[in-house]
Design a protein around this motif. Sequence first.
Motif, PDB file in Angstrom:
ATOM      1  N   ILE A 194      45.837  32.315  49.778  1.00  0.00           N
ATOM      2  CA  ILE A 194      46.922  33.288  49.580  1.00  0.00           C
ATOM      3  C   ILE A 194      48.016  32.661  48.728  1.00  0.00           C
ATOM      4  O   ILE A 194      48.563  33.298  47.824  1.00  0.00           O
ATOM      5  N   THR A 195      48.330  31.399  48.986  1.00  0.00           N
ATOM      6  CA  THR A 195      49.319  30.691  48.174  1.00  0.00           C
ATOM      7  C   THR A 195      48.869  30.640  46.713  1.00  0.00           C
ATOM      8  O   THR A 195      49.659  30.888  45.800  1.00  0.00           O
ATOM      9  N   ALA A 196      47.609  30.356  46.493  1.00  0.00           N
ATOM     10  CA  ALA A 196      47.088  30.227  45.129  1.00  0.00           C
ATOM     11  C   ALA A 196      46.967  31.560  44.402  1.00  0.00           C
ATOM     12  O   ALA A 196      47.210  31.636  43.198  1.00  0.00           O
ATOM     13  N   HIS A 197      46.607  32.626  45.124  1.00  0.00           N
ATOM     14  CA  HIS A 197      46.271  33.901  44.469  1.00  0.00           C
ATOM     15  C   HIS A 197      47.314  35.001  44.649  1.00  0.00           C
ATOM     16  O   HIS A 197      47.272  35.997  43.929  1.00  0.00           O
ATOM     17  N   GLY A 198      48.202  34.860  45.617  1.00  0.00           N
ATOM     18  CA  GLY A 198      49.278  35.823  45.788  1.00  0.00           C
ATOM     19  C   GLY A 198      48.900  37.151  46.409  1.00  0.00           C
ATOM     20  O   GLY A 198      49.707  38.076  46.419  1.00  0.00           O
ATOM     21  N   SER A 199      47.692  37.246  46.938  1.00  0.00           N
ATOM     22  CA  SER A 199      47.302  38.468  47.637  1.00  0.00           C
ATOM     23  C   SER A 199      46.199  38.159  48.635  1.00  0.00           C
ATOM     24  O   SER A 199      45.438  37.203  48.464  1.00  0.00           O
ATOM     25  N   ILE A 200      46.137  39.004  49.653  1.00  0.00           N
ATOM     26  CA  ILE A 200      45.101  38.829  50.674  1.00  0.00           C
ATOM     27  C   ILE A 200      43.735  39.160  50.095  1.00  0.00           C
ATOM     28  O   ILE A 200      42.762  38.447  50.346  1.00  0.00           O
ATOM     29  N   SER A 201      43.648  40.218  49.299  1.00  0.00           N
ATOM     30  CA  SER A 201      42.351  40.609  48.747  1.00  0.00           C
ATOM     31  C   SER A 201      41.817  39.543  47.793  1.00  0.00           C
ATOM     32  O   SER A 201      40.630  39.188  47.851  1.00  0.00           O
TER      33      SER A 201
END
Length: 120
Positions: A31-38
Amino acid sequence: MRVGSLKLKAQLFCGDEPAMGPGKADLLDAITAHGSISAAGRALGMSYRRAWLLVDSMNRCFRDRLVETTAGGGQARGARVTGAGQDVLHRYRALEARLADVVEEDLKGLEAKLRSVPLP
Protein backbone atom coordinates in the motif's frame (compact mmCIF):
# COMPACT_ATOMS: atom_id res chain seq x y z
CA MET A 1 10.11 -14.87 6.49
CA ARG A 2 12.49 -17.54 5.42
CA VAL A 3 15.87 -17.91 7.10
CA GLY A 4 17.82 -20.60 5.32
CA SER A 5 15.71 -23.75 5.52
CA LEU A 6 13.55 -22.41 8.35
CA LYS A 7 10.33 -20.47 7.87
CA LEU A 8 9.56 -18.12 10.73
CA LYS A 9 6.05 -16.75 11.01
CA ALA A 10 5.44 -14.25 13.78
CA GLN A 11 1.79 -13.39 14.31
CA LEU A 12 0.21 -10.93 16.71
CA PHE A 13 -3.36 -11.75 17.78
CA CYS A 14 -6.24 -9.54 18.86
CA GLY A 15 -8.51 -12.00 20.63
CA ASP A 16 -8.72 -14.92 18.19
CA GLU A 17 -8.08 -12.75 15.13
CA PRO A 18 -4.60 -12.37 13.62
CA ALA A 19 -3.91 -8.62 13.86
CA MET A 20 -0.50 -8.68 12.20
CA GLY A 21 1.55 -11.28 10.40
CA PRO A 22 3.81 -11.57 7.38
CA GLY A 23 1.01 -11.21 4.81
CA LYS A 24 -0.47 -8.13 6.46
CA ALA A 25 3.00 -6.59 6.78
CA ASP A 26 3.61 -7.23 3.08
CA LEU A 27 0.25 -5.63 2.31
CA LEU A 28 1.19 -2.50 4.28
CA ASP A 29 4.46 -2.31 2.33
CA ALA A 30 2.55 -2.68 -0.94
CA ILE A 31 0.00 0.00 0.00
CA THR A 32 2.89 2.34 0.79
CA ALA A 33 4.48 1.57 -2.58
CA HIS A 34 1.32 1.69 -4.73
CA GLY A 35 -1.00 4.10 -2.92
CA SER A 36 -4.10 1.96 -3.17
CA ILE A 37 -5.52 -1.24 -1.78
CA SER A 38 -6.42 -2.60 -5.21
CA ALA A 39 -2.95 -1.95 -6.67
CA ALA A 40 -1.32 -3.41 -3.56
CA GLY A 41 -3.49 -6.51 -3.83
CA ARG A 42 -2.63 -6.94 -7.52
CA ALA A 43 1.07 -6.59 -6.75
CA LEU A 44 0.76 -9.37 -4.17
CA GLY A 45 -1.44 -11.59 -6.34
CA MET A 46 -4.57 -11.22 -4.22
CA SER A 47 -8.04 -9.96 -4.99
CA TYR A 48 -9.19 -6.50 -3.97
CA ARG A 49 -11.70 -8.13 -1.63
CA ARG A 50 -9.01 -10.17 0.14
CA ALA A 51 -6.75 -7.12 0.47
CA TRP A 52 -9.65 -4.99 1.74
CA LEU A 53 -10.60 -7.65 4.33
CA LEU A 54 -7.02 -7.73 5.61
CA VAL A 55 -6.95 -3.92 5.89
CA ASP A 56 -10.31 -3.96 7.66
CA SER A 57 -9.03 -6.57 10.12
CA MET A 58 -5.92 -4.52 10.93
CA ASN A 59 -7.94 -1.35 11.40
CA ARG A 60 -10.37 -3.15 13.75
CA CYS A 61 -7.61 -4.76 15.80
CA PHE A 62 -5.35 -1.79 16.48
CA ARG A 63 -6.28 1.22 18.61
CA ASP A 64 -5.35 3.58 15.76
CA ARG A 65 -6.12 2.98 12.11
CA LEU A 66 -3.18 1.55 10.18
CA VAL A 67 -4.61 2.40 6.76
CA GLU A 68 -6.75 5.36 5.74
CA THR A 69 -8.70 5.39 2.50
CA THR A 70 -10.12 8.22 0.43
CA ALA A 71 -12.93 7.37 -1.96
CA GLY A 72 -13.94 9.31 -5.06
CA GLY A 73 -12.10 10.69 -8.04
CA GLY A 74 -9.00 12.78 -8.42
CA GLN A 75 -5.46 12.50 -7.19
CA ALA A 76 -6.44 12.42 -3.51
CA ARG A 77 -8.20 9.05 -3.79
CA GLY A 78 -6.62 5.79 -2.74
CA ALA A 79 -5.09 4.52 0.47
CA ARG A 80 -2.18 5.41 2.66
CA VAL A 81 -0.48 3.77 5.60
CA THR A 82 -0.85 6.06 8.62
CA GLY A 83 1.88 7.01 11.06
CA ALA A 84 0.51 4.35 13.41
CA GLY A 85 0.63 1.86 10.54
CA GLN A 86 4.25 2.74 9.74
CA ASP A 87 5.15 2.32 13.42
CA VAL A 88 3.44 -1.08 13.67
CA LEU A 89 5.10 -2.19 10.42
CA HIS A 90 8.54 -1.02 11.58
CA ARG A 91 8.17 -2.80 14.93
CA TYR A 92 6.91 -5.98 13.26
CA ARG A 93 9.84 -6.05 10.80
CA ALA A 94 12.25 -5.45 13.70
CA LEU A 95 10.67 -8.38 15.55
CA GLU A 96 11.14 -10.61 12.50
CA ALA A 97 14.81 -9.60 12.25
CA ARG A 98 15.41 -10.24 15.94
CA LEU A 99 13.75 -13.66 15.73
CA ALA A 100 16.01 -14.56 12.80
CA ASP A 101 19.08 -13.55 14.83
CA VAL A 102 17.97 -15.58 17.86
CA VAL A 103 17.50 -18.81 15.90
CA GLU A 104 20.67 -18.54 13.79
CA GLU A 105 22.84 -20.87 15.90
CA ASP A 106 20.17 -23.55 16.36
CA LEU A 107 19.29 -23.31 12.68
CA LYS A 108 22.89 -24.01 11.65
CA GLY A 109 22.87 -27.15 13.82
CA LEU A 110 19.58 -28.35 12.35
CA GLU A 111 20.61 -27.59 8.78
CA ALA A 112 23.76 -29.69 9.26
CA LYS A 113 21.48 -32.68 9.89
CA LEU A 114 19.05 -31.90 7.07
CA ARG A 115 19.16 -33.55 3.66
CA SER A 116 19.34 -31.22 0.68
CA VAL A 117 16.23 -32.92 -0.78
CA PRO A 118 13.81 -35.52 0.61
CA LEU A 119 14.36 -39.20 -0.16
CA PRO A 120 12.14 -40.54 -2.97
